[in-house]
Structures are given as C-alpha cells and as structure tokens.
Design a protein around this motif. Structure first.
Motif, PDB file in Angstrom:
ATOM      1  N   ALA A 188      -4.643  -5.511 -13.109  1.00 55.13           N
ATOM      2  CA  ALA A 188      -3.803  -4.349 -12.853  1.00 55.13           C
ATOM      3  C   ALA A 188      -2.508  -4.423 -13.657  1.00 55.13           C
ATOM      4  CB  ALA A 188      -3.492  -4.250 -11.363  1.00 55.13           C
ATOM      5  N   GLN A 189      -1.920  -5.603 -13.717  1.00 52.88           N
ATOM      6  CA  GLN A 189      -0.675  -5.755 -14.460  1.00 52.88           C
ATOM      7  C   GLN A 189      -0.887  -5.549 -15.948  1.00 52.88           C
ATOM      8  OE1 GLN A 189       2.345  -6.090 -12.875  1.00 52.88           O
ATOM      9  NE2 GLN A 189       3.012  -5.501 -14.923  1.00 52.88           N
ATOM     10  N   ARG A 190      -1.998  -6.089 -16.474  1.00 55.39           N
ATOM     11  CA  ARG A 190      -2.281  -5.921 -17.898  1.00 55.39           C
ATOM     12  C   ARG A 190      -2.482  -4.436 -18.240  1.00 55.39           C
ATOM     13  NH1 ARG A 190      -4.040  -9.476 -21.838  1.00 55.39           N
ATOM     14  NH2 ARG A 190      -2.689 -10.882 -20.667  1.00 55.39           N
ATOM     15  N   ARG A 191      -3.170  -3.703 -17.369  1.00 56.79           N
ATOM     16  CA  ARG A 191      -3.391  -2.275 -17.623  1.00 56.79           C
ATOM     17  C   ARG A 191      -2.091  -1.487 -17.509  1.00 56.79           C
ATOM     18  NH1 ARG A 191      -9.039  -2.201 -14.064  1.00 56.79           N
ATOM     19  NH2 ARG A 191      -9.886  -3.994 -15.193  1.00 56.79           N
ATOM     20  N   ALA A 192      -1.260  -1.828 -16.525  1.00 56.84           N
ATOM     21  CA  ALA A 192       0.017  -1.135 -16.369  1.00 56.84           C
ATOM     22  C   ALA A 192       0.923  -1.379 -17.574  1.00 56.84           C
ATOM     23  CB  ALA A 192       0.712  -1.590 -15.077  1.00 56.84           C
ATOM     24  N   ASP A 193       0.969  -2.603 -18.056  1.00 57.17           N
ATOM     25  CA  ASP A 193       1.797  -2.924 -19.226  1.00 57.17           C
ATOM     26  C   ASP A 193       1.318  -2.148 -20.453  1.00 57.17           C
ATOM     27  OD1 ASP A 193       3.265  -4.671 -17.693  1.00 57.17           O
ATOM     28  OD2 ASP A 193       2.269  -6.482 -18.442  1.00 57.17           O
ATOM     29  N   ALA A 194      -0.004  -2.086 -20.642  1.00 56.28           N
ATOM     30  CA  ALA A 194      -0.553  -1.379 -21.801  1.00 56.28           C
ATOM     31  C   ALA A 194      -0.319   0.126 -21.690  1.00 56.28           C
ATOM     32  CB  ALA A 194      -2.047  -1.668 -21.930  1.00 56.28           C
ATOM     33  N   TRP A 195      -0.408   0.678 -20.475  1.00 55.57           N
ATOM     34  CA  TRP A 195      -0.112   2.104 -20.248  1.00 55.57           C
ATOM     35  C   TRP A 195       1.322   2.418 -20.652  1.00 55.57           C
ATOM     36  CZ3 TRP A 195       3.448   3.072 -16.144  1.00 55.57           C
ATOM     37  CH2 TRP A 195       3.744   4.431 -15.941  1.00 55.57           C
ATOM     38  N   ARG A 196       2.250   1.585 -20.186  1.00 52.61           N
ATOM     39  CA  ARG A 196       3.656   1.818 -20.484  1.00 52.61           C
ATOM     40  C   ARG A 196       3.927   1.678 -21.990  1.00 52.61           C
ATOM     41  NH1 ARG A 196       5.115  -1.224 -16.973  1.00 52.61           N
ATOM     42  NH2 ARG A 196       5.657   0.195 -15.275  1.00 52.61           N
ATOM     43  N   ALA A 197       3.305   0.690 -22.619  1.00 52.32           N
ATOM     44  CA  ALA A 197       3.513   0.476 -24.054  1.00 52.32           C
ATOM     45  C   ALA A 197       2.935   1.625 -24.874  1.00 52.32           C
ATOM     46  CB  ALA A 197       2.874  -0.847 -24.473  1.00 52.32           C
ATOM     47  N   ALA A 198       1.781   2.134 -24.465  1.00 51.88           N
ATOM     48  CA  ALA A 198       1.159   3.242 -25.204  1.00 51.88           C
ATOM     49  C   ALA A 198       2.016   4.496 -25.133  1.00 51.88           C
ATOM     50  CB  ALA A 198      -0.235   3.518 -24.648  1.00 51.88           C
ATOM     51  N   LEU A 199       2.608   4.757 -23.965  1.00 50.19           N
ATOM     52  CA  LEU A 199       3.491   5.916 -23.847  1.00 50.19           C
ATOM     53  C   LEU A 199       4.749   5.730 -24.694  1.00 50.19           C
ATOM     54  CD1 LEU A 199       3.307   6.814 -20.042  1.00 50.19           C
ATOM     55  CD2 LEU A 199       2.236   8.014 -21.970  1.00 50.19           C
ATOM     56  N   ALA A 200       5.316   4.527 -24.664  1.00 47.44           N
ATOM     57  CA  ALA A 200       6.519   4.261 -25.452  1.00 47.44           C
ATOM     58  C   ALA A 200       6.237   4.437 -26.941  1.00 47.44           C
ATOM     59  CB  ALA A 200       7.023   2.855 -25.165  1.00 47.44           C
ATOM     60  N   GLU A 201       5.075   3.968 -27.378  1.00 49.59           N
ATOM     61  CA  GLU A 201       4.705   4.094 -28.784  1.00 49.59           C
ATOM     62  C   GLU A 201       4.587   5.556 -29.198  1.00 49.59           C
ATOM     63  OE1 GLU A 201       0.813   3.036 -31.515  1.00 49.59           O
ATOM     64  OE2 GLU A 201       1.349   1.671 -29.868  1.00 49.59           O
ATOM     65  N   ALA A 202       4.175   6.401 -28.271  1.00 52.31           N
ATOM     66  CA  ALA A 202       4.037   7.830 -28.566  1.00 52.31           C
ATOM     67  C   ALA A 202       5.324   8.603 -28.332  1.00 52.31           C
ATOM     68  CB  ALA A 202       2.923   8.418 -27.719  1.00 52.31           C
ATOM     69  N   GLY A 203       6.377   7.903 -27.900  1.00 49.58           N
ATOM     70  CA  GLY A 203       7.648   8.567 -27.639  1.00 49.58           C
ATOM     71  C   GLY A 203       7.668   9.361 -26.351  1.00 49.58           C
ATOM     72  N   CYS A 204       6.819   8.973 -25.398  1.00 47.73           N
ATOM     73  CA  CYS A 204       6.720   9.692 -24.125  1.00 47.73           C
ATOM     74  C   CYS A 204       7.374   8.882 -23.006  1.00 47.73           C
ATOM     75  CB  CYS A 204       5.265   9.960 -23.764  1.00 47.73           C
ATOM     76  SG  CYS A 204       4.361  10.945 -24.986  1.00 47.73           S
ATOM     77  N   GLU A 205       7.981   9.580 -22.074  1.00 47.21           N
ATOM     78  CA  GLU A 205       8.585   8.914 -20.929  1.00 47.21           C
ATOM     79  C   GLU A 205       7.503   8.514 -19.939  1.00 47.21           C
ATOM     80  OE1 GLU A 205      11.928   9.788 -17.448  1.00 47.21           O
ATOM     81  OE2 GLU A 205      11.634  11.188 -19.129  1.00 47.21           O
ATOM     82  N   ALA A 206       7.627   7.320 -19.385  1.00 42.21           N
ATOM     83  CA  ALA A 206       6.645   6.828 -18.422  1.00 42.21           C
ATOM     84  C   ALA A 206       7.116   7.134 -17.001  1.00 42.21           C
ATOM     85  CB  ALA A 206       6.435   5.332 -18.582  1.00 42.21           C
ATOM     86  N   PRO A 207       6.359   7.942 -16.243  1.00 44.55           N
ATOM     87  CA  PRO A 207       6.738   8.195 -14.850  1.00 44.55           C
ATOM     88  C   PRO A 207       6.605   6.911 -14.028  1.00 44.55           C
ATOM     89  CG  PRO A 207       5.111   9.797 -15.639  1.00 44.55           C
ATOM     90  CD  PRO A 207       5.157   8.690 -16.640  1.00 44.55           C
ATOM     91  N   GLU A 208       7.211   6.893 -12.864  1.00 44.74           N
ATOM     92  CA  GLU A 208       7.096   5.740 -11.980  1.00 44.74           C
ATOM     93  C   GLU A 208       5.646   5.614 -11.521  1.00 44.74           C
ATOM     94  OE1 GLU A 208       8.492   2.383 -10.099  1.00 44.74           O
ATOM     95  OE2 GLU A 208       9.574   3.737 -11.458  1.00 44.74           O
ATOM     96  N   PRO A 209       5.020   4.453 -11.727  1.00 45.91           N
ATOM     97  CA  PRO A 209       3.621   4.311 -11.312  1.00 45.91           C
ATOM     98  C   PRO A 209       3.470   4.355  -9.790  1.00 45.91           C
ATOM     99  CG  PRO A 209       4.495   2.198 -12.040  1.00 45.91           C
ATOM    100  CD  PRO A 209       5.532   3.224 -12.369  1.00 45.91           C
ATOM    101  N   VAL A 210       2.324   4.826  -9.339  1.00 46.79           N
ATOM    102  CA  VAL A 210       1.976   4.841  -7.927  1.00 46.79           C
ATOM    103  C   VAL A 210       0.903   3.790  -7.724  1.00 46.79           C
ATOM    104  CG1 VAL A 210       1.109   6.229  -6.012  1.00 46.79           C
ATOM    105  CG2 VAL A 210       2.487   7.297  -7.817  1.00 46.79           C
ATOM    106  N   ARG A 211       1.057   2.922  -6.725  1.00 51.61           N
ATOM    107  CA  ARG A 211       0.139   1.784  -6.592  1.00 51.61           C
ATOM    108  C   ARG A 211      -0.878   1.976  -5.485  1.00 51.61           C
ATOM    109  NH1 ARG A 211       0.762  -2.385  -9.800  1.00 51.61           N
ATOM    110  NH2 ARG A 211       2.745  -2.604 -10.880  1.00 51.61           N
ATOM    111  N   GLY A 212      -2.082   1.445  -5.749  1.00 52.60           N
ATOM    112  CA  GLY A 212      -3.130   1.364  -4.753  1.00 52.60           C
ATOM    113  C   GLY A 212      -3.612  -0.061  -4.641  1.00 52.60           C
ATOM    114  N   ASP A 213      -4.725  -0.266  -3.936  1.00 49.68           N
ATOM    115  CA  ASP A 213      -5.241  -1.628  -3.743  1.00 49.68           C
ATOM    116  C   ASP A 213      -6.685  -1.763  -4.245  1.00 49.68           C
ATOM    117  OD1 ASP A 213      -6.731  -0.262  -1.862  1.00 49.68           O
ATOM    118  OD2 ASP A 213      -5.819  -1.210  -0.126  1.00 49.68           O
ATOM    119  N   TRP A 214      -7.070  -0.918  -5.182  1.00 47.72           N
ATOM    120  CA  TRP A 214      -8.399  -0.838  -5.783  1.00 47.72           C
ATOM    121  C   TRP A 214      -9.358   0.039  -4.969  1.00 47.72           C
ATOM    122  CZ3 TRP A 214      -7.533  -1.957 -10.410  1.00 47.72           C
ATOM    123  CH2 TRP A 214      -6.990  -3.163 -10.858  1.00 47.72           C
ATOM    124  N   SER A 215      -9.044   0.345  -3.717  1.00 50.35           N
ATOM    125  CA  SER A 215      -9.985   1.076  -2.879  1.00 50.35           C
ATOM    126  C   SER A 215      -9.845   2.580  -3.073  1.00 50.35           C
ATOM    127  CB  SER A 215      -9.757   0.746  -1.397  1.00 50.35           C
ATOM    128  OG  SER A 215      -8.526   1.294  -0.951  1.00 50.35           O
TER     129      SER A 215
END
Length: 329
Positions: A188-215
């Motif tokens: 989950a952390q690796r995916r969240a980090d990559a999501w944030r980096a991909a948005l930053a690379e595109a010059g997009c603001e990253a909204p606050e993530p909403v968390r679940g527990d996989w279910s």
C-alpha cells in the motif's frame, strides 16, 4: 529393504537405487524390484533418505495472512512450482507479524526439517534493522523492500501505479484521488508513493488520500466520502476489493461510473471483469511471483549460496469500462 532384495533376487544396494530413482538399473530388474515393493508393502523412509542425502526436499512458507487474494494466489503458485521440482511445502501462518513471532516461526520450521524458506510479507510491520534471519537458512522474501539483505521477489508496484495514474490523466482528468491501503502495508505504501510521484511529475496536485483496509467494506465507507467531493472525477484504488466497495458507494450516491467518476483498481482479480461496470485495473501476475520465489530459493539451495537483490515481476494495465474522459461541465 533386505526383504525386498530377497524377494526380487537382487542386492539391497539395487533396491536402494530403485527406491531413490537413480539410473543404472535395467528396466527388467527395476520392474522386479517395484513388484516386490508392492507385494511387501514397502515404502521408503523419507526421513532416513533425507538424513542420508543431507536435504529434505521441503520448502517452508511463512505468511502473515491467508485472507488476501494476493497471498492465497502466490501460495498456490509456490505449492504448484515446488511440486513440479519434486519438493513439498510446509506452511506456517504467523498470527502477529512481529520480530519475535517470525523468529519463532523460523525455529519451528527448523524443527520440521526444511531446506529453505519463502516469507510472504504482505504487511510490512517488521523493522528490517532488527530482523536477522539465521545465516545458514536460504531465504526468499515476497513483497518486501529487504532486497539489500535478502533475495526479494516483488510485483512492480510503482510501474503499475504510474500506468494507472497516467491512463486517467491522459483521459483528461485534472487529478486522481487515491483510495489507499493500510499504512502498515508495504504494498500500500509503495503504491501511494508512486501515485503521489506520478501526479507531481505531471504537475498535478495530489488530494489527501482516503484509506481502507483492503476489504470491500472499507472501500464502501471511503466511497461514501469520495462521492461527496464534487471535484473528484477519478479514483485509483489500491486493490480491486476496495474498488468494488467504492463502485457500490458511488452508485448509491448517484455518481455514475465512468460518466461522473472513473475508477481503477489494482490486482486484476478473476471477478474484476464482472464488476458493474467491468473494472479497469492493474494486473499482477501472482503465479509468476510464486514461480520465481521457488526458482530463487532452489537456486540458492543447489548452489549453496545466498543471493541478495530484488526481482520485479512486470504489471500491465487492463482497460475495461470503468474509466472514461471526464464529463464536460
């Protein structure tokens, strides 16, 4: 063995060669020995053979949970691949993913006589600086960042996430919201980090993530919140189960998918193509992860060497009907 040799009219050494599958015994003699084994109900003592050879032809598997799709499918692939190599699998679930529990699991596996261990670390709760596995044990770790200390086989989490985010941005969405997995999960952390980096690379603001527990239930709860965000037009969910709950919440709140909100998942579980609408998702090859875990640990056993480094299994984006260009307002 002496009784089999007497009935078959051969030496005990010949019986030993036949029972261990060694070459050099002609077909007729081999069949005579096998017939004598069946007649007498003889079964080779696997423990004695293991002691003589110095190996047990068994791989231990330590896993923290059997409740996730990824772990179950990886374990299935490990068992299948091990069987193809003539190895059995001893499974040892660990109730609490702590340093002491894992150390205890390794001790128990040692008592059960295994040649090597595969650790499926779905949740990354271990402090790598504290975890020091026995040096003589051949180890492969799945889903971990411990590649500087052990052999690691992992899905390309970052690559799959980047593909998902780029797909949504290319469709014209101004940003991508994230339904993340639990904070303690390495994946989950690796995916969240990559999501944030991909948005930053595109010059997009990253909204606050909403968390679940996989279910799916946690995805539904998070989806009720996301459905209230008028500027939310695209969501990347960290797994397909949470995406399923998200789809339900959006439907109940009158947010059409993909007309109002596009949704992408991660895993490509067998049911994802039957969601309503069919889910665009990142495909993980769990079978290949399991196969490479077995391949890596047996290579260490056979070469009597310990390997260090990470092997990444590629992912691919599977585009279905849950993503589209944003509605023109």
């Amino acid at each position: 063995m002496a009784d089999v040799a007497r009935v078959a009219g051969v030496s005990s050494q010949t019986v030993s060669r036949v029972s261990n599958g060694f070459p050099g015994v002609n077909h007729e003699t081999r069949q005579r020995v096998l017939a004598a084994m069946r007649e007498l109900g003889y079964r080779p003592n696997s423990a004695a053979r293991a002691l003589k050879r110095g190996d047990f032809r068994t791989i231990g598997v330590i896993t923290f949970t059997l409740s996730t799709t990824g772990n179950v499918r990886t374990l299935e692939a490990i068992a299948t691949s091990a069987a193809q190599e003539g190895y059995a699998v001893t499974l040892l679930p660990v109730a609490v993913p702590s340093h002491d529990e894992v150390r205890g699991a390794f001790s128990r596996l040692g008592e059960l006589a295994v040649d090597a261990v595969i650790v499926i670390m779905e949740v990354h709760l271990l402090d790598a600086t504290r975890l020091s596995l026995p040096p003589h044990v051949k180890v492969v770790v799945a889903d971990s960042d411990a590649g500087d200390r052990y052999t690691v086989v992992d899905t390309d989490q970052a690559g799959g996430t980047r593909a998902a985010v780029r797909h949504l941005l290319d469709l014209g969405h101004r940003t991508v919201w994230h339904l993340a997995g639990p904070e303690e999960s390495y994946a989950a952390q690796r995916r969240a980090d990559a999501w944030r980096a991909a948005l930053a690379e595109a010059g997009c603001e990253a909204p606050e993530p909403v968390r679940g527990d996989w279910s799916a239930e946690s995805g539904y709860r998070a989806g009720l919140h996301l459905a209230e965000q008028d500027d939310c037009t695209a969501v990347f969910a960290a797994n397909d189960q949470m995406a399923l709950g998200l789809l339900r919440a959006l439907h109940e709140r009158g947010r059409a998918v993909p007309d109002d909100v596009s949704v992408i998942g991660f895993d490509d579980i067998p049911e994802s193509g039957s969601f309503l609408p069919p889910l665009t998702t990142v495909h993980q090859d769990f079978a290949e992860v399991g196969r490479r875990c077995v391949e890596g640990v047996l290579r260490q056993v056979r070469q009597n060497e310990t390997e260090i480094g990470t092997t990444l299994v590629p992912t691919r984006l599977v585009v279905r009907q849950s993503t589209a260009a944003p509605r023109v307002r």
